[in-house]
Design a protein around this motif. Sequence first.
Motif, short mmCIF file in Angstrom:
data_model
loop_
_atom_site.label_atom_id
_atom_site.label_comp_id
_atom_site.label_asym_id
_atom_site.label_seq_id
_atom_site.Cartn_x
_atom_site.Cartn_y
_atom_site.Cartn_z
N LEU A 34 0.68 -1.24 7.95
CA LEU A 34 0.00 -0.31 7.03
C LEU A 34 -1.51 -0.52 7.06
O LEU A 34 -2.28 0.46 7.06
CB LEU A 34 0.53 -0.50 5.61
CG LEU A 34 1.92 0.06 5.34
CD1 LEU A 34 2.42 -0.42 3.97
CD2 LEU A 34 1.89 1.58 5.38
N LEU A 35 -1.94 -1.77 7.08
CA LEU A 35 -3.37 -2.05 7.12
C LEU A 35 -4.00 -1.55 8.42
O LEU A 35 -5.10 -0.98 8.42
CB LEU A 35 -3.64 -3.54 6.96
CG LEU A 35 -5.11 -3.94 6.96
CD1 LEU A 35 -5.78 -3.42 5.70
CD2 LEU A 35 -5.26 -5.42 7.09
N THR A 36 -3.30 -1.74 9.53
CA THR A 36 -3.81 -1.26 10.82
C THR A 36 -3.98 0.25 10.81
O THR A 36 -5.01 0.78 11.24
CB THR A 36 -2.87 -1.68 11.95
OG1 THR A 36 -2.76 -3.10 11.97
CG2 THR A 36 -3.38 -1.21 13.29
N LEU A 80 7.37 -9.45 -5.04
CA LEU A 80 6.59 -8.53 -5.86
C LEU A 80 5.17 -8.39 -5.33
O LEU A 80 4.63 -7.28 -5.27
CB LEU A 80 6.59 -9.01 -7.31
CG LEU A 80 6.02 -8.07 -8.34
CD1 LEU A 80 6.84 -6.78 -8.40
CD2 LEU A 80 6.00 -8.73 -9.70
N ALA A 81 4.56 -9.47 -4.92
CA ALA A 81 3.20 -9.42 -4.38
C ALA A 81 3.15 -8.65 -3.06
O ALA A 81 2.25 -7.82 -2.86
CB ALA A 81 2.66 -10.84 -4.19
N VAL A 82 4.11 -8.89 -2.19
CA VAL A 82 4.13 -8.19 -0.90
C VAL A 82 4.39 -6.70 -1.11
O VAL A 82 3.75 -5.85 -0.50
CB VAL A 82 5.16 -8.82 0.05
CG1 VAL A 82 5.36 -7.98 1.29
CG2 VAL A 82 4.73 -10.23 0.44
N LEU A 85 1.22 -5.07 -2.55
CA LEU A 85 0.21 -4.90 -1.50
C LEU A 85 0.58 -3.75 -0.57
O LEU A 85 -0.27 -2.93 -0.20
CB LEU A 85 0.04 -6.19 -0.72
CG LEU A 85 -1.02 -6.23 0.36
CD1 LEU A 85 -2.39 -5.89 -0.21
CD2 LEU A 85 -1.04 -7.60 1.02
N ALA A 86 1.86 -3.67 -0.22
CA ALA A 86 2.31 -2.57 0.64
C ALA A 86 2.15 -1.23 -0.06
O ALA A 86 1.78 -0.23 0.57
CB ALA A 86 3.76 -2.79 1.06
N ALA A 87 2.40 -1.18 -1.36
CA ALA A 87 2.25 0.07 -2.11
C ALA A 87 0.79 0.50 -2.17
O ALA A 87 0.48 1.69 -2.00
CB ALA A 87 2.81 -0.10 -3.52
#
Length: 105
Positions: A34-36, A80-82, A85-87
């Motif tokens: 997603l970041l890429t 929850l953190a991952v 971040l993905a959301a």
Amino acid sequence: MAQQKDARRGPAYRLAVAGRIVLAVLGGYGVAALLTALLSLTLPLVRSEAVASATLVSFAVMVAVVVYVFAARTLGRAALAVAGLAAVLGGGLWLAGGFSAAGAA
């Protein structure tokens, strides 16, 4: 000390470690992808340079996600953190128009 050794041999502990491994691999890959995609669309560079730069950054982010998953106090907190971040990255990608080209082929 003996009780701690016995607890580490139990199925619950092994299942928690397996869950962290799965979350680190799949979650780290998902966040990096997603970041890429987001950086490839938003960096103010020539497209090929933006993609290369985004890919290089994503390697460091994937490592950071893996380290966090194993450093978090609980598996639930790490998940929850991952997911959060993905959301956030998915929302940014949606706002950048990254999903509009996927359906128009």
